[in-house]
Each structure stands twice: as structure tokens, then as C-alpha cells.
Design a protein around this motif. Structure first.
Motif, PDB file in Angstrom:
ATOM      1  N   SER A  21       0.850  -1.199   0.000  1.00 43.09           N
ATOM      2  CA  SER A  21       0.000   0.000   0.000  1.00 43.09           C
ATOM      3  C   SER A  21       0.879   1.241   0.000  1.00 43.09           C
ATOM      4  O   SER A  21       0.975   1.977   0.995  1.00 43.09           O
ATOM      5  N   ILE A  23       2.050   4.428  -2.922  1.00 38.25           N
ATOM      6  CA  ILE A  23       1.983   5.053  -4.243  1.00 38.25           C
ATOM      7  C   ILE A  23       3.042   6.134  -4.292  1.00 38.25           C
ATOM      8  O   ILE A  23       2.988   7.080  -3.498  1.00 38.25           O
ATOM      9  N   GLN A 145       2.915   6.343   4.372  1.00 40.20           N
ATOM     10  CA  GLN A 145       1.803   5.728   3.648  1.00 40.20           C
ATOM     11  C   GLN A 145       1.480   4.351   4.215  1.00 40.20           C
ATOM     12  O   GLN A 145       0.307   3.978   4.352  1.00 40.20           O
ATOM     13  N   ARG A 193       0.475  16.910  -1.417  1.00 45.07           N
ATOM     14  CA  ARG A 193       0.076  15.665  -2.074  1.00 45.07           C
ATOM     15  C   ARG A 193       1.147  15.190  -3.048  1.00 45.07           C
ATOM     16  O   ARG A 193       1.409  13.994  -3.178  1.00 45.07           O
ATOM     17  N   GLN A 197       3.428  11.569  -2.977  1.00 47.31           N
ATOM     18  CA  GLN A 197       3.453  10.599  -4.072  1.00 47.31           C
ATOM     19  C   GLN A 197       4.746  10.678  -4.889  1.00 47.31           C
ATOM     20  O   GLN A 197       4.822  10.161  -5.990  1.00 47.31           O
ATOM     21  N   ALA A 473      -2.074  10.654  -9.526  1.00 54.06           N
ATOM     22  CA  ALA A 473      -1.596   9.499  -8.770  1.00 54.06           C
ATOM     23  C   ALA A 473      -1.056   8.418  -9.697  1.00 54.06           C
ATOM     24  O   ALA A 473      -0.040   7.773  -9.398  1.00 54.06           O
ATOM     25  N   ASP A 477       2.830   6.943  -9.976  1.00 51.25           N
ATOM     26  CA  ASP A 477       3.178   5.523  -9.902  1.00 51.25           C
ATOM     27  C   ASP A 477       3.983   5.085 -11.115  1.00 51.25           C
ATOM     28  O   ASP A 477       5.040   4.447 -10.980  1.00 51.25           O
ATOM     29  N   ARG A 493      -6.994   2.183  -7.521  1.00 53.02           N
ATOM     30  CA  ARG A 493      -7.832   3.181  -6.862  1.00 53.02           C
ATOM     31  C   ARG A 493      -8.188   2.757  -5.439  1.00 53.02           C
ATOM     32  O   ARG A 493      -8.238   3.601  -4.528  1.00 53.02           O
ATOM     33  N   ARG A 495      -6.309   0.936  -3.536  1.00 50.02           N
ATOM     34  CA  ARG A 495      -5.084   1.128  -2.766  1.00 50.02           C
ATOM     35  C   ARG A 495      -4.907   2.603  -2.400  1.00 50.02           C
ATOM     36  O   ARG A 495      -4.550   2.948  -1.274  1.00 50.02           O
ATOM     37  N   ALA A 496      -5.169   3.485  -3.369  1.00 50.26           N
ATOM     38  CA  ALA A 496      -5.078   4.919  -3.098  1.00 50.26           C
ATOM     39  C   ALA A 496      -6.057   5.333  -2.009  1.00 50.26           C
ATOM     40  O   ALA A 496      -5.748   6.185  -1.161  1.00 50.26           O
ATOM     41  N   THR A 518      -9.817   9.014  -3.308  1.00 55.84           N
ATOM     42  CA  THR A 518      -8.400   9.259  -3.122  1.00 55.84           C
ATOM     43  C   THR A 518      -8.090  10.650  -2.608  1.00 55.84           C
ATOM     44  O   THR A 518      -6.989  10.889  -2.142  1.00 55.84           O
TER      45      THR A 518
END
Length: 727
Positions: A21, A23, A145, A193, A197, A473, A477, A493, A495-496, A518
């Protein structure tokens, strides 16, 4: 600027083992089973010999830019972040005798995986090792995360080891801050954010034909102080971005897309003696849209602007735009005369490339590299070639391979977010996740998801965020981990959603999650006791801070007299001003006629009232729309007034709008019920409701036919008596 990819769904891959989990996915991850627990005794341990360092020699790199945060400052920030996630506030100490549950941050050049890579080991103490604090920061993002994704108290870290490094050096978010002014709190949340990521570059495109967003006393009148960023604002954003390891990259737009600059200094092709005309530029614009590249005065002012603002930023790249110069400009007598008399240029392409190179010299003098959007390569230029170090932001192609020989590139074209009814461009998320392979060619520096604010100049920040967050996102990745994705977009999605937002973004009040769970989007406060929006469609000038760049009749303003959600028409088909029952009305006669607002949907209760004179019957006529639903003047299948919940159901009232007669329609919605009134009289109710759609008048395929006046909304349900009193 068109995109190579739109929003056509593509087949998603079938998945194998579930990734962690995190990203973006770590490039090399080994799970060892079980968990390491953080406790009240957890410490953050730092080697005192490197506590004040930002990088070791092996970790220095030109791109994405130097780290600005020391190990000690990162440890202090991490302590706060762990407290926000877990409720534990670790003590910071020297790196001695780590115990299980401690967190050890180590700068090392021994086998370190590049300038941004890191090693992660959570089998006892949680260890993060890297050659720079870029890498240490990213390792701590992985840790945070993992904590956010665990259940209950968020204090369990899965036992794992990883060696993690990015596939691409530049992982970018691009915001159109020329057409739209972005509020600083939104930019801070975006930067937070991005850092979470592992996205490292925020390109603020700070000038457009409609506005200039950097305010310097050196250029009075160029930027409106209320809708631009001062030097102090930029310093604040740079410092904030440095804490999240994001480079704040500036972008200007010269010589095209430059009406605001041209008119401020009288240096456009439409100024001075023997000006160029509308025949020499795009039909919906004026010749002042382009800075006069034949003028020594205009070149000097361009260089002065670039010189001033290049000094405001410390990112290694500085964009000057330089695309979409119209080919018909070559037929302007002023240009022909200049080309005939200047020995170093013989074509419009030469003229543009010489201009680019002149500004590149200024950027280079500040120790930076120039970036431009691609397009100049399509113009023949036998005498002037763009300097080799200039980086091209390629908005054409798939982003899979470099397109411009001899130049480094950053791919932005497949990832456009231009959410208006004219361009209607949205990133193809299934393609991005399941099919796109980011190029690791040495001359492909990276990739970026791109926002353009055409015809949404005054949109809510959250309107764009809801369209950008999912693609952002995915790009994070894929640009970090270029390997084939191991699962489906739906899995990604989910997982996000488990990871959620980094604090304090997820603690915003009055917020709504996006459809994929998300992000959280702050909503405008509800208005009570008066209209929330009121569009009269009377003639009005653009608000202060925005320049009208269109030729007459194009991109006309729909002023919001009650709120600040102004709108504009589009660039090809525009409504026609006509007399209305109260002042002026707008006549719509094409499916491409529309108005962009960029408002967020308003949850029930709400009221909408409008005066309309239908001019023709068509299969589907949309008054107000959004991605989720629409209010209909003529419902598909019935021809009656109604509303639609997209992907679900069409609803109709027992009322057909008469032709060639003004009618006031009023919808009043409460949760689960919507009532229609015509000229103050109740028509009937439907046992359903939708949030009030405020994206636009019309859709990309269906607008109305007829005249519109006095469109008013309320964030509450008006009573029958209040509806009857509407005029």
C-alpha cells in the motif's frame, strides 16, 4: 493545445500479487511477514555528523534540483507527521543503539540508489538510507503511507526491505496559472500531495494571453496585485515546496499567448505603425496575442521580464512557452519587411527560433536551462536552430519515446486535463495505468500531468482537483516505477483510498471525497438568505486581473452578479447577445455554444431559476451540466423539461417548453425530491434529486436552442411563495 489521448476506456490488465500500500509502488520490494510496531518509546535517530547536510557528493544531480532540507529538519518534520498519523510524537536523538520500533535516517554514499533513491528496511528498527534528503524524504513517505494504510491505530509497519529509485528524473504537475489564479492554500495542499506521491516538479504556468500572475514593482500594470503572486508569495511557496522536495518551476508564455504582456507595454504585433491584422493570427484572437519578434524594443522588454523572474526561482528549469505561433503571421507586411532586411533570418521559423535563443541566453545567465513547448520544430528554419540545451515539453505524441531529435524532453501531451466543453480533454486513466510505458531514454527527462484552464478562468480550485487527482496518482506511480502494473486500475484506486491523503489535507472541513476515494476537496461555503449565483448575460468587462484576448464576439463574459463564478463562452461557436426581458440575453444556436463556469456541484437543497425562450426542438437540450448530472430543457426521449443522473436515470416532468415565448423555469430540489415551476406555477414533483451541476451551460455534445436570461441559483430550497414572487 490538443492531446494525443482523450478519455476513451481501454482494457485493464489482470493482476497478480498485490503490491504494498504505497503510491508509487517501490521498484524492488520484498515482504518478510509480520509487522514492526511504533510505540511511545519510538525515537527518530540521526547521525550527528550529517544532521545538517542535505546530500553527499554521490547524491548531487542537476535534475530535479538540489535538496534544500537538512536531515535534522526532515527528522523534525517526520516527528510531526508521525504524530498526526499515529498520535505518537517520537523523540529525535543521535543514531546510537537503535531499538525495535525506532526510525533511523542515514545519509550514505555507499551503494546509494541515485540522487532520489533510498533503501528501506523495517524488519526491526525502521531504517531509511539515501545519498540525499530527497531520497530520505521519499523513504519516509513510504513509511507514512504504510502507517496510514494499516487499520486501527496506524502504528504497525509491515516488515519489508526495498531498494527504490525513480524511472524518470522529472515527475511533474503543470498548472495553468495564467488563465486562472490559484489560491495559495490550494497550492500548499497540492504540493503536500505531490511530495507524498514522490512527484518532484510543480510547473506554474504564470502568464497567458488572459493574465500575468507575477507582481513586481519593476513592471507596474503588468499584473493585478490581488490576483498574482508577489516575491514574498513565491519565497513562501518555495520554502513550503522545499519541505516536500518539490521544485517550483516557473513558466511564462512568449511570444504567443501573450496579450497581457503585449498590451501592458504596447509591444504586440497589433501595436505601432503598419500593424498586423486579424488575418495574420488565429481568427478568434487579435494580433496583440503575439509579441512583436521584429521589434528591438519588444525583444528588450521580453528579456527584461525573463531576467527579473528567473531570479525569483531556484528550480533548474525555466519555461518560456514559445509555441502555437500562427503560420499566417509570415504574411504580415511587417514580418515580410523584417525577414527581407535581416541577414540572420529568412523565415518565420528563423524569427521564432532567434527569439527563443535570445531568451535562452538570459535564462542560462541565471544558471538554469530553458524549457519550451514543442511546435517550433514544425516551422522551416534554415538559419536559426534552437539551442541544444533547451528542453522541449512535448504536448504531441504518446510520451512513450522522444519526439524532438537533439533535445531533452518532458512528455505532457497524453496527460492533459482541459475540462471544458470545447476541448473536453481528460487523461485516459485506464490507458495510463494499463498500457503506457514511460520512456527511460536518456533524452526523456520525465513526464507531467497537465492542467489548462481555457474557458474556466474563474473555476473553483476543487473543480480541477477532482479531474486531476486520479491521473496525478497514476502518473506518480508509472513515472517512478516503469515496470508493468501488477493489478487493475480498480485495484490501484482502492489502494489509493486505503492510503488516503497526507495530513493535514485529509483534515479539511466541509470536504467531499472524489468518486475514487483518493482525495478530499474543500467545498465553497453555502450561501443562505440570498442567491449564490446570478448571471444576467448583460455586457460586462473581464474582472480586474484578466485581459480580454479575443477578437470581438469571442470568449464573452457571463458575469456572476451574486458570487464569483464568472463564465465565458468558447472560441469557435459563441452565443449571440440579443434583447432579453431584462436587459440583454444570449442566443444559443449550436451544440458547440456553451459557457464554462467550472463550479463544484452543490448538494441538495438548492434552487435554479432561469428565463428561457426556446427557438427549436432538438433531441436533447442541456441547461446546466457536470460530470455527474444535468438539468434539461428538453429531455432525451421525452422532449420535456427534466434532469439526468448520468450513468443512472433520466427524469422528466409533465411540461413541454413552448417555442418562441419567454418562460421562467424554476427547479427546487431537496434530498430525494425535485419540483418544477413554470412562470411561478407548480408543474409537479419527481421523487428523485441530483446535486446542482455548475460545470457549464450545455455539454460537449448538447446545448440549448434559443435565448437565455437571468439564470439564478440558491443554496437552499425556495418556498412556493418565494418562487411565485420571482420576476
Amino acid at each position: 493545445m490538443p492531446s494525443a489521448q482523450a478519455d476513451t476506456p481501454r482494457e485493464e490488465p489482470s493482476g497478480a500479487a498485490a503490491p504494498p500500500s504505497v503510491i508509487p509502488r517501490p521498484t524492488d520490494w520484498t515482504a518478510h511477514g509480520g509487522h514492526t510496531a511504533l510505540t511511545r518509546a519510538t525515537r527518530i535517530l540521526v547521525d550527528p555528523r550529517t544532521a545538517s547536510a542535505t546530500a553527499l557528493p554521490a547524491g548531487r544531480a542537476a535534475l530535479p534540483g538540489p535538496a534544500r532540507q537538512s536531515v535534522r529538519r526532515l527528522a523534525t518534520q517526520l516527528r510531526t507527521e508521525i504524530g498526526q498519523v499515529t498520535g505518537i510524537t517520537p523523540r529525535i536523538s543521535d543514531a546510537r543503539r537503535p531499538a525495535p520500533g525506532d526510525i533511523v535516517l542515514t545519509l550514505t554514499d555507499k551503494g546509494a540508489p541515485g540522487a532520489e533513491g533510498y533503501r528501506f528496511d523495517s524488519r526491526g528498527p525502521v531504517r531509511v538510507e539515501a545519498a540525499s534528503t530527497h531520497g530520505l524524504f521519499y523513504g519516509t513517505r513510504t513509511l507514512l503511507q504504510l502507517l496510514r494504510a494499516t487499520a486501527d491505530d496506524h502504528r504497525q509497519v509491515p516488515r519489508a526491505t526495498a531498494t527504490d529509485r525513480p524511472a524518470q528524473a522529472i515527475r511533474m504537475v503543470h498548472l495553468d496559472a495564467g488563465r486562472k489564479y490559484w489560491r495559495i492554500p490550494y497550492l500548499e495542499n497540492l504540493i503536500r500531495r505531490m511530495g507524498d506521491q514522490k512527484l518532484n516538479t510543480l510547473l506554474l504556468h504564470l502568464s497567458e494571453s488572459e493574465g500575468f500572475r507575477l507582481h513586481s514593482p519593476r513592471f507596474p500594470g503588468l499584473a493585478d496585485p490581488e490576483h498574482s503572486y508577489s516575491r514574498a508569495d513565491i519565497e513562501h511557496l518555495k520554502a513550503f515546496a522545499a519541505r516536500h522536495h518539490v521544485q517550483l518551476m516557473p513558466g511564462l508564455e512568449l511570444p504567443g499567448h501573450a496579450t497581457a504582456v503585449s498590451q501592458a507595454f504596447g509591444i504586440g504585433f497589433g501595436s505601432g505603425p503598419s500593424p498586423c491584422t486579424g488575418a495574420h493570427t488565429h481568427s478568434h484572437l487579435t494580433p496583440d496575442w503575439i509579441v512583436d519578434m521584429t521589434s528591438d524594443e519588444a525583444l528588450a522588454k521580453s528579456k527584461e521580464i525573463v531576467d527579473e523572474f528567473a531570479g525569483w526561482f531556484d528550480a533548474p528549469l525555466f519555461s518560456i512557452g514559445a509555441e502555437e505561433v500562427p503560420g499566417q503571421l509570415a504574411e504580415c507586411p511587417r514580418v515580410k519587411e523584417h525577414l527581407a532586411s535581416s541577414p540572420d533570418v529568412s523565415t518565420l521559423g528563423d524569427l521564432l527560433n532567434r527569439y527563443i535563443n535570445s531568451l535562452d541566453d538570459v535564462v542560462t545567465s541565471h544558471g538554469k536551462r530553458t524549457a519550451v513547448y514543442n511546435g517550433s520544430e514544425h516551422l522551416p528554419a534554415p538559419q536559426q536552430k534552437v539551442h541544444a540545451p533547451v528542453v522541449f515539453l512535448t504536448w504531441e505524441g504518446t510520451g512513450a519515446e522522444p519526439e524532438i531529435p537533439g533535445h531533452d524532453e518532458i512528455a505532457i501531451g497524453p496527460f492533459y486535463t482541459t475540462p471544458n466543453n470545447y476541448h473536453h480533454l481528460y487523461p485516459d486513466e485506464p490507458w495510463m495505468y494499463g498500457s503506457w510505458a514511460p520512456s527511460t531514454s536518456p533524452d526523456m527527462l520525465g513526464s507531467g500531468v497537465t492542467n489548462w484552464a481555457d474557458y474556466n478562468f474563474w473555476a473553483d480550485d476543487g473543480y480541477f482537483e477532482q479531474h486531476m487527482a486520479g491521473a496525478r496518482a497514476i502518473l506518480a506511480d508509472r513515472a517512478w516505477n516503469g515496470s508493468a502494473t501488477p493489478d487493475t486500475l480498480a485495484d490501484f484506486r482502492a489502494r489509493a483510498a486505503r492510503i488516503g491523503d497526507p495530513p493535514p489535507s485529509s483534515q479539511l472541513r466541509s470536504s467531499r471525497g472524489d468518486p475514487h476515494g483518493t482525495i478530499f476537496i474543500p467545498l465553497p461555503p453555502r450561501v443562505t438568505g440570498r442567491p449564490s449565483h446570478h448571471w444576467t448575460f448583460d455586457d460586462a468587462a473581464y474582472p480586474s486581473g484578466w485581459t480580454y484576448a479575443g477578437s470581438p464576439g469571442n470568449t464573452i463574459l457571463a458575469e456572476d452578479r451574486a458570487g464569483d463564478l464568472h463564465g465565458t463562452s468558447y472560441i469557435i461557436d459563441n452565443p449571440t447577445p440579443v434583447p432579453g426581458p431584462r436587459g440583454q440575453a444570449w442566443r444559443f444556436d449550436s451544440d458547440r455554444d456553451g459557457v464554462g463556469f467550472g463550479g463544484l456541484d452543490v448538494a441538495e437543497p438548492w434552487t435554479v431559476s432561469v428565463r428561457v425562450r426556446a427557438g427549436a426542438r432538438t433531441a436533447d437540450q442541456v441547461l446546466l451540466s457536470s460530470k455527474a448530472g444535468a438539468l434539461k430543457l428538453m429531455q432525451h426521449g421525452t422532449g420535456k423539461v427534466g434532469f439526468t443522473r448520468y450513468g443512472d436515470t433520466d427524469f422528466s416532468f409533465d411540461h413541454t417548453l413552448p417555442l418562441d415565448r419567454w418562460t421562467r423555469l424554476t427547479w427546487v430540489a431537496t434530498p430525494g425530491s425535485t419540483t418544477l415551476y413554470a412562470d411561478g406555477e407548480r408543474v409537479g414533483s419527481v421523487a428523485a434529486s441530483i446535486p446542482l451541476p455548475l460545470r457549464s451551460i450545455g455539454t460537449e455534445k448538447a446545448s440549448l436552442r434559443g435565448d437565455l436570461d437571468e439564470l439564478v441559483t440558491w443554496d437552499e430550497a425556495l418556498s412556493p411563495a418565494e418562487v411565485a414572487r420571482l420576476k
